[in-house]
Scaffold this motif. Sequence first.
Motif, PDB file in Angstrom:
ATOM      1  N   TYR A 213       0.851  -1.187   0.000  1.00  0.00           N
ATOM      2  CA  TYR A 213       0.000   0.000   0.000  1.00  0.00           C
ATOM      3  C   TYR A 213       0.889   1.241   0.000  1.00  0.00           C
ATOM      4  N   PHE A 214       0.923   1.934  -1.140  1.00  0.00           N
ATOM      5  CA  PHE A 214       1.667   3.176  -1.317  1.00  0.00           C
ATOM      6  C   PHE A 214       3.147   3.002  -0.932  1.00  0.00           C
ATOM      7  N   PRO A 215       3.855   2.052  -1.575  1.00  0.00           N
ATOM      8  CA  PRO A 215       5.270   1.828  -1.230  1.00  0.00           C
ATOM      9  C   PRO A 215       6.119   3.065  -1.508  1.00  0.00           C
ATOM     10  N   GLY A 216       7.091   3.321  -0.620  1.00  0.00           N
ATOM     11  CA  GLY A 216       7.880   4.541  -0.721  1.00  0.00           C
ATOM     12  C   GLY A 216       9.322   4.343  -1.128  1.00  0.00           C
ATOM     13  N   ASP A 217       9.869   3.143  -0.973  1.00  0.00           N
ATOM     14  CA  ASP A 217      11.284   2.942  -1.280  1.00  0.00           C
ATOM     15  C   ASP A 217      11.522   1.468  -1.543  1.00  0.00           C
ATOM     16  N   VAL A 218      12.572   1.176  -2.307  1.00  0.00           N
ATOM     17  CA  VAL A 218      12.964  -0.199  -2.590  1.00  0.00           C
ATOM     18  C   VAL A 218      14.484  -0.261  -2.611  1.00  0.00           C
ATOM     19  N   VAL A 219      15.043  -1.290  -1.950  1.00  0.00           N
ATOM     20  CA  VAL A 219      16.488  -1.498  -1.831  1.00  0.00           C
ATOM     21  C   VAL A 219      16.764  -2.963  -2.121  1.00  0.00           C
ATOM     22  N   LEU A 220      17.928  -3.277  -2.702  1.00  0.00           N
ATOM     23  CA  LEU A 220      18.319  -4.647  -2.976  1.00  0.00           C
ATOM     24  C   LEU A 220      19.506  -5.049  -2.111  1.00  0.00           C
ATOM     25  N   ASP A 221      19.512  -6.327  -1.645  1.00  0.00           N
ATOM     26  CA  ASP A 221      20.677  -6.830  -0.924  1.00  0.00           C
ATOM     27  C   ASP A 221      21.665  -7.448  -1.918  1.00  0.00           C
ATOM     28  N   ALA A 222      22.705  -8.088  -1.413  1.00  0.00           N
ATOM     29  CA  ALA A 222      23.765  -8.605  -2.275  1.00  0.00           C
ATOM     30  C   ALA A 222      23.272  -9.695  -3.213  1.00  0.00           C
ATOM     31  N   GLY A 224      20.262  -9.688  -4.585  1.00  0.00           N
ATOM     32  CA  GLY A 224      19.219  -9.154  -5.438  1.00  0.00           C
ATOM     33  C   GLY A 224      17.816  -9.293  -4.894  1.00  0.00           C
ATOM     34  N   TYR A 225      17.676  -9.638  -3.601  1.00  0.00           N
ATOM     35  CA  TYR A 225      16.345  -9.704  -2.997  1.00  0.00           C
ATOM     36  C   TYR A 225      15.880  -8.301  -2.609  1.00  0.00           C
ATOM     37  N   LEU A 226      14.564  -8.109  -2.668  1.00  0.00           N
ATOM     38  CA  LEU A 226      13.975  -6.794  -2.450  1.00  0.00           C
ATOM     39  C   LEU A 226      13.723  -6.526  -0.966  1.00  0.00           C
ATOM     40  N   PHE A 227      13.975  -5.291  -0.554  1.00  0.00           N
ATOM     41  CA  PHE A 227      13.549  -4.769   0.736  1.00  0.00           C
ATOM     42  C   PHE A 227      12.723  -3.521   0.434  1.00  0.00           C
ATOM     43  N   ILE A 228      11.475  -3.515   0.905  1.00  0.00           N
ATOM     44  CA  ILE A 228      10.508  -2.504   0.478  1.00  0.00           C
ATOM     45  C   ILE A 228       9.992  -1.743   1.685  1.00  0.00           C
ATOM     46  N   VAL A 229      10.000  -0.406   1.571  1.00  0.00           N
ATOM     47  CA  VAL A 229       9.334   0.438   2.563  1.00  0.00           C
ATOM     48  C   VAL A 229       7.861   0.504   2.164  1.00  0.00           C
ATOM     49  N   ASP A 230       7.034  -0.281   2.828  1.00  0.00           N
ATOM     50  CA  ASP A 230       5.594  -0.344   2.554  1.00  0.00           C
ATOM     51  C   ASP A 230       4.913   0.764   3.351  1.00  0.00           C
ATOM     52  N   SER A 231       5.034   1.999   2.846  1.00  0.00           N
ATOM     53  CA  SER A 231       4.697   3.191   3.639  1.00  0.00           C
ATOM     54  C   SER A 231       3.271   3.174   4.140  1.00  0.00           C
ATOM     55  N   GLY A 232       2.308   2.867   3.251  1.00  0.00           N
ATOM     56  CA  GLY A 232       0.910   2.905   3.659  1.00  0.00           C
ATOM     57  C   GLY A 232       0.556   1.900   4.727  1.00  0.00           C
ATOM     58  N   ASN A 233       1.299   0.801   4.797  1.00  0.00           N
ATOM     59  CA  ASN A 233       1.089  -0.199   5.850  1.00  0.00           C
ATOM     60  C   ASN A 233       2.048  -0.029   7.022  1.00  0.00           C
ATOM     61  N   SER A 234       2.906   1.015   6.966  1.00  0.00           N
ATOM     62  CA  SER A 234       3.833   1.340   8.056  1.00  0.00           C
ATOM     63  C   SER A 234       4.682   0.139   8.458  1.00  0.00           C
ATOM     64  N   ARG A 235       5.321  -0.474   7.453  1.00  0.00           N
ATOM     65  CA  ARG A 235       6.133  -1.648   7.736  1.00  0.00           C
ATOM     66  C   ARG A 235       7.249  -1.760   6.698  1.00  0.00           C
TER      67      ARG A 235
END
Length: 668
Positions: A213-222, A224-235
């Motif tokens: 819900y309204f994701p704000g950021d996405v980062v990859l680890d070594a 290539g797996y995703l880490f997502i700031v799920d802003s609308g769900n505050s998680r």
Amino acid sequence: VSYNQPKLCPLATWDSAGITIVTATTIGSDPLTLFVTTNNTIYVADFFSDHIYVFLASSGNLLRTISGGPIYPYSTFVTSSGDIYADSGNSSRQVLRFSLNTNTTIPIMYITDNCLDVFVDINNTIYCSVGTYNVIVANSIVDPTREFKLIAGVGCPGSLPHMLYYPRGIFVDTNFDLYVADANNNRIQLFQPGKINGTTVAGNGSSVAFALYFPGDVVLDADGYLFIVDSGNSRIVRSGPYGFQCIIGCLAGWGSGSNQLNNPYRMAFDSYGNIFVTDPVNNRLQKFYLNTSSCDIATTEVTQPTTQYTQEDSTLIVTSTRSSTSSNLPQKCYQPIITLTPANSSLSSPLRYKRSEAFSIISYIQLNCSNSLIKNVQWRISLCASSVCSSQILLGSTIITTLSELYIPEQTLDYGTYQFTLTVRMVAASQLSSSMSAYVQIIPSNIVVNLIRFGTTMIKQGYQQDLILDPGSYSIDPDRITFNASNWNYEYYCRIYPNYNFPSLLGIDLSLDDPRIQQFNSSCLSNQSGLTYVGVTNSPKSSLIILGNSLIPNQTYQFKVKVQNLQNSSVQDFDYLFVEVQGNQYQLIVMGCVISTLCAENVEYQYVNPTTQVALFSTCADICQFINNITWNIYQGVMNTTSNVVQWTAFQNMKQYENIWFFGKFLF
């Protein structure tokens, strides 16, 4: 690269309680941007205080403060050479570069609005996520005089593979693959080099049922797996070899506790795998430590039946046998602990969702078993009657009940109250299981009533032409694939605008075919026998024809229809239509918004933000064999405070602003 991409084990976890590194007293009230370098130096920019603060990640000690005039940054990026790139779109429509250890800036990119995120790849190309224009653009930092390129998006919002809708955070890997947090589409898009269409790798439209819900950021680890700031769900959520799972902010929803976030904005790793998150609503920067023991269990090699990992969102399903490891720790197993989000529902106080809404129930499962963490997960959905929920319902293949997150698509469940029960059972100790339930009531959505196609609010009509009002064909029921005209009752009303109100008796409007209407408003219809209902058999009033010569030329009429559900009278809605009656005959031309939700129903004119782009379309609803030309005209309205009526006059500067404000003047 200048940022951290740690190598993490598949079962890595982080402390659920974060540590506040810095607060508003140091970094201001709105810390948005975040960057952590490979030497564990943190750069945080506060939008309102207009500074970039530099800290040590280990201690939170302030090293220095950078300011280069009014920049109001939404994003920053620090290269290996120490240069800082900061968005300044809110003040100067530029991306600025701060040279190492100075406050001196030079413009590196000229933009049309804020860069909600900036990123510099290994080829010295800088990317800018222009959220309000729904595009990602890029330019060289070596030669910033070159014209920037459009990398993703088309400039207008949409959910098709080549479109974006308010993109926010971006990440470019060493293969030049671009990942975009496509906020208003609730998804993460992957754009590969040279390809126009993106691939949905997480969220709405992906192959994995894990809602964002309204994701704000996405980062990859070594890996290539995703880490997502799920802003609308505050998680914060991650992907891995076993699917998607929540890792931070999973239990208690949004808030200000140490284990909570409130609309987080950015995240970054340090070199140890710890996660930093900007939490602007709570005016703080949070640090969540990696649990280094989560991957350090001593094991010995054995051959035994086990499971193939076919997991999504932390769920493991028994499917095959292969060689595995078992722990040397004491063999102890305890019941799983389940927490559901949303929480605090009951049969007497269920969660409420409209039938036209999709929704998810997310579980956080805590396991404590030294033998094996393999588990079976199963959801059961029951229909509740009165105080009992015993009737299990059969579901189609669209609902997957073996994941720890249950996703219910729109229009799946009928009206009523349902119990959703999750049962988790340990494979290593089948007698150990836990269950937790959530309760949801499915309620009717508001229908959209349209007297004519697309809900057009004003038309011209020749007085000798038949006027067809057909809400039974053109209305929309969001709860159903089609609108069933037989399920509704229809009443029509008419007045001459703006001279008369709708006729009424004792405060109740009189319908168009009410025999008492003549004495209250004899000028609305000159011939009441000209009314003909031609709707479906079970509901003939679903369509109305007002025969030619029933309306007076050179008058404007306003028609209203009230549509009410036959089974539930509380479900009802209205639509209004202005009809300007002329002496000549006219073809019926209707128009609407390309993005239908931008056009509200039942209003004389739409309210839009001055910065909102509006795209309209038109079509002929009659038999238009030959179209000589199509011309759009703009009218400007001024409210007459005496009569409370809007006076419309032609906007005279169409030519002056053509292809500046107005595009497609002569197009369908």
